[in-house]
Motif scaffolding. Structure first.
Motif, mmCIF file in Angstrom:
data_model
loop_
_atom_site.group_PDB
_atom_site.id
_atom_site.type_symbol
_atom_site.label_atom_id
_atom_site.label_comp_id
_atom_site.label_asym_id
_atom_site.label_seq_id
_atom_site.Cartn_x
_atom_site.Cartn_y
_atom_site.Cartn_z
ATOM 1 N N THR A 143 0.830 -1.206 0.000
ATOM 2 C CA THR A 143 0.000 0.000 0.000
ATOM 3 C C THR A 143 0.862 1.252 0.000
ATOM 4 O O THR A 143 0.638 2.190 -0.766
ATOM 5 C CB THR A 143 -0.932 0.018 1.231
ATOM 6 O OG1 THR A 143 -1.784 -1.114 1.177
ATOM 7 C CG2 THR A 143 -1.777 1.287 1.248
ATOM 8 N N ASN A 144 1.878 1.265 0.858
ATOM 9 C CA ASN A 144 2.759 2.422 0.940
ATOM 10 C C ASN A 144 3.570 2.593 -0.330
ATOM 11 O O ASN A 144 3.785 3.714 -0.802
ATOM 12 C CB ASN A 144 3.696 2.271 2.144
ATOM 13 C CG ASN A 144 4.594 3.479 2.330
ATOM 14 O OD1 ASN A 144 5.785 3.420 2.079
ATOM 15 N ND2 ASN A 144 4.018 4.587 2.767
ATOM 16 N N ALA A 145 4.013 1.480 -0.932
ATOM 17 C CA ALA A 145 4.794 1.566 -2.167
ATOM 18 C C ALA A 145 3.979 2.165 -3.307
ATOM 19 O O ALA A 145 4.462 3.011 -4.056
ATOM 20 C CB ALA A 145 5.301 0.173 -2.560
ATOM 21 N N VAL A 146 2.731 1.721 -3.438
ATOM 22 C CA VAL A 146 1.852 2.261 -4.483
ATOM 23 C C VAL A 146 1.602 3.751 -4.244
ATOM 24 O O VAL A 146 1.653 4.562 -5.169
ATOM 25 C CB VAL A 146 0.517 1.491 -4.512
ATOM 26 C CG1 VAL A 146 -0.458 2.149 -5.486
ATOM 27 C CG2 VAL A 146 0.752 0.043 -4.902
ATOM 28 N N ALA A 147 1.346 4.103 -2.982
ATOM 29 C CA ALA A 147 1.087 5.508 -2.666
ATOM 30 C C ALA A 147 2.326 6.367 -2.894
ATOM 31 O O ALA A 147 2.224 7.486 -3.412
ATOM 32 C CB ALA A 147 0.618 5.626 -1.218
ATOM 33 N N LEU A 148 3.505 5.868 -2.538
ATOM 34 C CA LEU A 148 4.737 6.627 -2.767
ATOM 35 C C LEU A 148 5.004 6.801 -4.262
ATOM 36 O O LEU A 148 5.527 7.828 -4.693
ATOM 37 C CB LEU A 148 5.926 5.929 -2.109
ATOM 38 C CG LEU A 148 6.161 6.200 -0.630
ATOM 39 C CD1 LEU A 148 7.473 5.570 -0.183
ATOM 40 C CD2 LEU A 148 6.182 7.691 -0.339
ATOM 41 N N ASN A 149 4.651 5.793 -5.035
ATOM 42 C CA ASN A 149 4.761 5.934 -6.485
ATOM 43 C C ASN A 149 3.908 7.094 -6.970
ATOM 44 O O ASN A 149 4.299 7.864 -7.846
ATOM 45 C CB ASN A 149 4.324 4.631 -7.166
ATOM 46 C CG ASN A 149 5.058 4.376 -8.458
ATOM 47 O OD1 ASN A 149 6.268 4.555 -8.537
ATOM 48 N ND2 ASN A 149 4.321 3.973 -9.472
ATOM 49 N N SER A 150 2.734 7.236 -6.378
ATOM 50 C CA SER A 150 1.850 8.357 -6.709
ATOM 51 C C SER A 150 2.412 9.671 -6.187
ATOM 52 O O SER A 150 2.243 10.719 -6.811
ATOM 53 C CB SER A 150 0.452 8.120 -6.122
ATOM 54 O OG SER A 150 -0.145 6.982 -6.701
ATOM 55 N N VAL A 151 3.089 9.627 -5.031
ATOM 56 C CA VAL A 151 3.748 10.834 -4.509
ATOM 57 C C VAL A 151 4.776 11.340 -5.510
ATOM 58 O O VAL A 151 4.862 12.535 -5.802
ATOM 59 C CB VAL A 151 4.407 10.557 -3.140
ATOM 60 C CG1 VAL A 151 5.328 11.712 -2.744
ATOM 61 C CG2 VAL A 151 3.351 10.347 -2.068
ATOM 62 N N ALA A 152 5.580 10.408 -6.046
ATOM 63 C CA ALA A 152 6.587 10.789 -7.041
ATOM 64 C C ALA A 152 5.926 11.376 -8.283
ATOM 65 O O ALA A 152 6.349 12.416 -8.806
ATOM 66 C CB ALA A 152 7.434 9.569 -7.418
ATOM 67 N N PHE A 153 4.872 10.717 -8.758
ATOM 68 C CA PHE A 153 4.185 11.158 -9.976
ATOM 69 C C PHE A 153 3.601 12.550 -9.807
ATOM 70 O O PHE A 153 3.798 13.443 -10.641
ATOM 71 C CB PHE A 153 3.091 10.155 -10.335
ATOM 72 C CG PHE A 153 2.319 10.502 -11.585
ATOM 73 C CD1 PHE A 153 2.818 10.165 -12.829
ATOM 74 C CD2 PHE A 153 1.107 11.158 -11.517
ATOM 75 C CE1 PHE A 153 2.126 10.472 -13.996
ATOM 76 C CE2 PHE A 153 0.401 11.478 -12.656
ATOM 77 C CZ PHE A 153 0.912 11.137 -13.908
ATOM 78 N N HIS A 154 2.888 12.754 -8.708
ATOM 79 C CA HIS A 154 2.190 14.019 -8.528
ATOM 80 C C HIS A 154 3.091 15.099 -7.935
ATOM 81 O O HIS A 154 2.811 16.291 -8.099
ATOM 82 C CB HIS A 154 0.942 13.806 -7.676
ATOM 83 C CG HIS A 154 -0.085 12.970 -8.372
ATOM 84 N ND1 HIS A 154 -0.783 13.428 -9.469
ATOM 85 C CD2 HIS A 154 -0.500 11.693 -8.164
ATOM 86 C CE1 HIS A 154 -1.606 12.474 -9.892
ATOM 87 N NE2 HIS A 154 -1.451 11.417 -9.119
#
Length: 415
Positions: A143-154
């Motif tokens: 869950t955290n990895a997917v969310a951090l991927n979104s942090v990088a994207f956004h």
């Protein structure tokens, strides 16, 4: 400090840390290129239809290529596939820069290159989405990895457009394309020198046809009580909600008589909202209540798009775009988190390829529709229509909440 550690806890895995940091550099370049592209097209043509067509051509390949790419992701070395796509991305970006620098501004060149870029991206997305999960040793951190991927994207979405707006104004669009091409170098080097990744058995899968694997993924989705409603919601939101991006250059010029700098601020406002949503997702350890938030943010997304479409004040527009970015992140990022959590490892590439169709494959159709509809009824009404559809999609998804939540809760109890 504990809150920050909680958000970035997945960075304890070295491979993921390398992947995450280099991705930020590349994603900033991608957002710079996107702003340069849509601004250049509208500056040369003043055509809403061509804006929609450009968005269509650059993303429609996802509708056809992503399913095959998902099967490839499950059958081959994902790291090698990603190195290949990053090299191709760099070549295309540098060629864009060359054309603009030489002032060879023929629209059909950019439409063709946009289509080629779309083919590469359609292959890259499902491979990337299924690859970075393999860098995580403990499934509780998915869950955290997917969310951090979104942090990088956004996070890149917040920074890239603002930088691009000023670069375009003072240096020209070609510099944005050039910087994007160079930004792929750290990613390629990181992938090449990344420490060994635990191998996933592929040989047995290679003996089975691609069609069989694709069919297996489709059957898995159809039988699931959870995956199909999530992917359907993603498809509707992407089709009707994401097209506001391709209309922004015209909105900035026609409504506020602004320039590329204002366009950059508008895009960064949406990025700021999305980054806030991504950080919130990263701070969550469980996602059992995330389905309720997805319904609520559907309402926020619809309201924000409608309000943005009728606003006459630039500050109100900026606030609404922050809300649009936040709610869009909760929709698309939340669905990504849920799918990555509940999907079996052997099927992840294929499921994420279908997610890519819903997320990226429907966007070009929405862009094309938005271009033609806004040409006939105006930008404001087109944006309002998109917002209303997002609101209705959230109401429909609300009827599926019990099944989704029950499945997610069961899976978390098995960790």
């Amino acid at each position: 400090m504990d809150f920050v550690k909680k958000i970035f806890r997945t960075l304890k895995y070295k491979n993921y840390r390398i992947f995450f940091t280099t991705q930020i550099v590349s994603l900033i370049g991608i957002w710079m290129q996107q702003i340069a592209m849509i601004w250049l097209i509208y500056r040369l043509t003043n055509s809403l239809i061509l804006l929609g067509l450009m968005g269509f051509l650059s993303q429609i390949p996802s509708l056809f290529i992503s399913p095959v790419a998902g099967v490839f992701a499950d059958r081959h070395d994902k790291k090698r596939l990603l190195i290949f796509t990053q090299i191709l991305f760099a070549v295309i970006a540098l060629f864009f820069a060359y054309l603009v620098y030489r002032n060879e501004l023929h629209i059909h060149y950019f439409l063709i290159l946009g289509l080629i870029f779309g083919f590469i991206n359609a292959f890259d997305i499902p491979v990337r989405q299924s690859f970075f999960i393999e860098l995580i040793d403990n499934k509780k951190d998915v869950t955290n990895a997917v969310a951090l991927n979104s942090v990088a994207f956004h996070g890149a979405r917040l920074i890239g457009p603002a930088i691009a707006g000023f670069i375009i104004k003072w240096l020209g669009e070609d510099i944005c394309f050039l910087l994007n091409g160079l930004s792929y170098i750290p990613v390629i080097l990181a992938l090449m020198f990344m420490i060994k990744i635990p191998a996933i058995a592929l040989e047995k899968q290679k003996k089975v046809t691609i069609y069989f694997h694709f069919q297996e993924g489709i059957q898995y989705i159809i039988k699931s009580r959870v995956i199909l409603p999530i992917i359907t919601l993603v498809g509707i939101i992407s089709l009707m909600g994401m097209s506001y991006v391709v209309l922004l250059p015209a909105f900035v010029k026609e409504v506020y008589h602004g320039d590329s700098a204002l366009l950059g601020f508008f895009m960064s406002a949406a990025g700021a909202g999305a980054l806030t949503g991504a950080i919130y997702l990263a701070s969550r350890e469980k996602v059992t209540n995330l389905v309720y938030l997805m319904v609520i943010t559907s309402g926020i997304l619809g309201f924000s798009l409608v309000t943005f479409s009728i606003a006459h004040n630039v500050y109100l527009s900026l606030i609404m775009l922050i809300c649009v970015g936040f709610s869009m992140m909760m929709q698309l990022g939340g669905s990504n988190v849920l799918l990555q959590t509940i999907t079996e490892n052997k099927l992840r590439g294929r499921i994420m390829s279908i997610y890519s169709i819903a997320f990226a494959g429907t966007v070009p159709i929405g862009n094309l529709l938005a271009g033609f509809i806004s040409h006939n009824i105006g930008i404001r009404l087109t944006l309002s229509l998109g917002g209303l559809c997002c609101l209705l999609a959230g109401i429909w998804f609300n009827t599926h909440i019990p099944g989704v939540r029950e499945t997610v809760r069961k899976i978390y109890s098995e960790f």
